[in-house]
Write an enzyme that holds these catalytic residues in place. Structure first.
Site, PDB file in Angstrom:
ATOM      1  N   ASP A  13      16.233  34.089 -22.306  1.00 38.88           N
ATOM      2  CA  ASP A  13      16.987  33.275 -21.362  1.00 38.88           C
ATOM      3  C   ASP A  13      17.765  34.177 -20.402  1.00 38.88           C
ATOM      4  O   ASP A  13      18.515  35.066 -20.844  1.00 38.88           O
ATOM      5  CB  ASP A  13      17.974  32.362 -22.101  1.00 38.88           C
ATOM      6  CG  ASP A  13      17.281  31.270 -22.897  1.00 38.88           C
ATOM      7  OD1 ASP A  13      16.062  31.067 -22.697  1.00 38.88           O
ATOM      8  OD2 ASP A  13      17.958  30.624 -23.708  1.00 38.88           O
ATOM      9  N   GLY A  39      14.382  29.973 -26.079  1.00 35.98           N
ATOM     10  CA  GLY A  39      13.129  29.254 -26.281  1.00 35.98           C
ATOM     11  C   GLY A  39      13.372  28.156 -27.300  1.00 35.98           C
ATOM     12  O   GLY A  39      14.059  28.361 -28.310  1.00 35.98           O
ATOM     13  N   SER A  42      12.336  29.086 -30.972  1.00 32.02           N
ATOM     14  CA  SER A  42      13.214  30.087 -31.559  1.00 32.02           C
ATOM     15  C   SER A  42      14.607  29.531 -31.807  1.00 32.02           C
ATOM     16  O   SER A  42      15.204  29.750 -32.877  1.00 32.02           O
ATOM     17  CB  SER A  42      13.289  31.309 -30.631  1.00 32.02           C
ATOM     18  OG  SER A  42      14.173  32.277 -31.136  1.00 32.02           O
ATOM     19  N   ASN A  43      15.150  28.816 -30.842  1.00 33.83           N
ATOM     20  CA  ASN A  43      16.480  28.224 -31.016  1.00 33.83           C
ATOM     21  C   ASN A  43      16.528  27.300 -32.227  1.00 33.83           C
ATOM     22  O   ASN A  43      17.468  27.338 -33.036  1.00 33.83           O
ATOM     23  CB  ASN A  43      16.882  27.426 -29.777  1.00 33.83           C
ATOM     24  CG  ASN A  43      17.119  28.283 -28.556  1.00 33.83           C
ATOM     25  OD1 ASN A  43      17.308  29.489 -28.658  1.00 33.83           O
ATOM     26  ND2 ASN A  43      17.099  27.655 -27.391  1.00 33.83           N
ATOM     27  N   GLY A 204      24.006  13.011 -26.164  1.00 33.08           N
ATOM     28  CA  GLY A 204      24.995  13.950 -25.657  1.00 33.08           C
ATOM     29  C   GLY A 204      26.305  13.834 -26.394  1.00 33.08           C
ATOM     30  O   GLY A 204      26.350  13.773 -27.629  1.00 33.08           O
ATOM     31  N   ALA A 206      28.085  11.418 -26.850  1.00 34.24           N
ATOM     32  CA  ALA A 206      28.241  10.140 -27.554  1.00 34.24           C
ATOM     33  C   ALA A 206      27.601  10.157 -28.940  1.00 34.24           C
ATOM     34  O   ALA A 206      27.683   9.158 -29.666  1.00 34.24           O
ATOM     35  CB  ALA A 206      27.646   9.000 -26.721  1.00 34.24           C
ATOM     36  N   ASP A 234      18.639  21.789 -29.178  1.00 35.48           N
ATOM     37  CA  ASP A 234      17.861  22.569 -30.139  1.00 35.48           C
ATOM     38  C   ASP A 234      18.653  22.783 -31.429  1.00 35.48           C
ATOM     39  O   ASP A 234      18.098  22.733 -32.532  1.00 35.48           O
ATOM     40  CB  ASP A 234      17.484  23.925 -29.540  1.00 35.48           C
ATOM     41  CG  ASP A 234      16.497  23.801 -28.395  1.00 35.48           C
ATOM     42  OD1 ASP A 234      15.750  22.808 -28.355  1.00 35.48           O
ATOM     43  OD2 ASP A 234      16.465  24.708 -27.545  1.00 35.48           O
ATOM     44  N   ALA A 262      27.770  23.858 -30.782  1.00 36.84           N
ATOM     45  CA  ALA A 262      26.982  24.763 -29.943  1.00 36.84           C
ATOM     46  C   ALA A 262      27.412  24.720 -28.482  1.00 36.84           C
ATOM     47  O   ALA A 262      27.177  25.682 -27.740  1.00 36.84           O
ATOM     48  CB  ALA A 262      25.496  24.427 -30.050  1.00 36.84           C
TER      49      ALA A 262
END
EC number: 2.7.1.15
Length: 286
Positions: A13, A39, A42-43, A204, A206, A234, A262
């Site tokens: 990234d 990615g 991977s994440n 999100g 919520a 992710d 996160a």
């Protein structure tokens, strides 16, 4: 401890921060730049591992300068990398712009991920030995189908995060046990998801909603001060997979909490919380 096989993407990234994202044709000044291993595959693998699962990753990197760092990022997180192959050419990259509100715009260039067109006997063995197969759509769709069919035949639960959203033939959805989508993806894929027994819709801040044979379970958002939403979905998906064996309600609580945490740090893999952090922030059981 759940065993998870991730067949998916791995990217570097390229993250730029700016007060606001540019309009078409406009140039704006950025406030920062860094490279962060990412990615969706991977994440989600790292998120599942940090949430407490044993994880094996099946994917591809190129032979460029990013490849070693990407491999180390998985290994340092405790994710198995024996099935991570190297192919000629560049590794996958994602160009990410994050504004001061924490919202992002992303362009993904598949690179080596596009070379993951077939699965070896050892790749398929990793899938068959897992409790959950976790896939996304940043690798060739036929590879996802092959992995899902093999998983189903072996009794492995198949979890698909169909992102970037695309319309798949019906035979794909027939092989999926759990689909994790955001509200926009749900609106776009609604009818296609009918054959999928378990559907989780992220909302999100919520929270999220589960719909399946157990009925509907809603989990509210976990209040945090968000600075970057990159990788939150992710992180949610990886944590959900790691705790799916505990039932939808518990898995949703872990996933919503992990995803919220996160957003409090910059970057994708660099922002993923560990099991202790998630457990400490879990809302009390009602």
């Amino acid at each position: 401890m759940a065993r998870i096989a991730v067949v998916g993407s791995i990217n570097m990234d390229l993250v730029t921060t700016t007060a606001r994202r540019p309009e078409p044709g406009e140039t704006v000044l950025g406030t920062g730049f860094e490279t962060v291993p990412g990615g969706k595959g991977s994440n989600q693998a790292i998120a599942a591992r940090r949430a407490g699962a044993e994880v094996e990753f099946v994917g591809a990197v190129g032979d460029d300068l990013f490849a070693g760092e990407l491999r180390r990022a998985l290994g340092d997180a405790g994710v198995g990398t024996k099935r991570l192959r190297e192919v000629p050419g560049p590794s996958g990259v994602a160009a990410i712009v994050v504004d001061s509100a924490g919202e992002n715009s992303i362009i993904v260039v598949g690179g080596a991920n596009a070379a993951l067109t077939e699965l070896s006997r050892d790749d398929l063995a990793a899938v068959a030995e897992a409790d959950v197969l976790l896939c996304q759509l940043e690798i060739p769709a036929p590879t996802v189908l092959a992995a899902a069919r093999h998983a189903r035949a072996a009794g492995t639960t198949v979890l698909l995060n169909p992102s970037p959203a695309q319309h798949l033939p019906p035979e794909y959805w027939a092989e999926i046990d759990i689909a994790v989508v955001n509200e926009g993806e749900y609106a776009e894929l609604n009818s296609a998801l009918a054959p999928v027994p378990h559907v989780v819709v992220t909302r999100g801040a919520a929270g999220a909603v589960y719909r399946g044979p157990e009925g509907e379970v809603t989990h509210p958002g976990v209040p945090v001060h968000a600075i970057d939403t990159t990788g939150a979905g992710d992180t949610f998906t990886g944590a959900l997979a790691a705790h799916w064996h505990e039932g939808p309600a518990t898995a949703l609580a872990w996933a919503c909490t992990a995803g919220a945490l996160a957003t409090t740090k910059l970057g994708a893999s660099s922002s993923i919380p560990d099991r202790a952090e998630i457990a400490a922030a879990l809302p009390p059981r009602s």
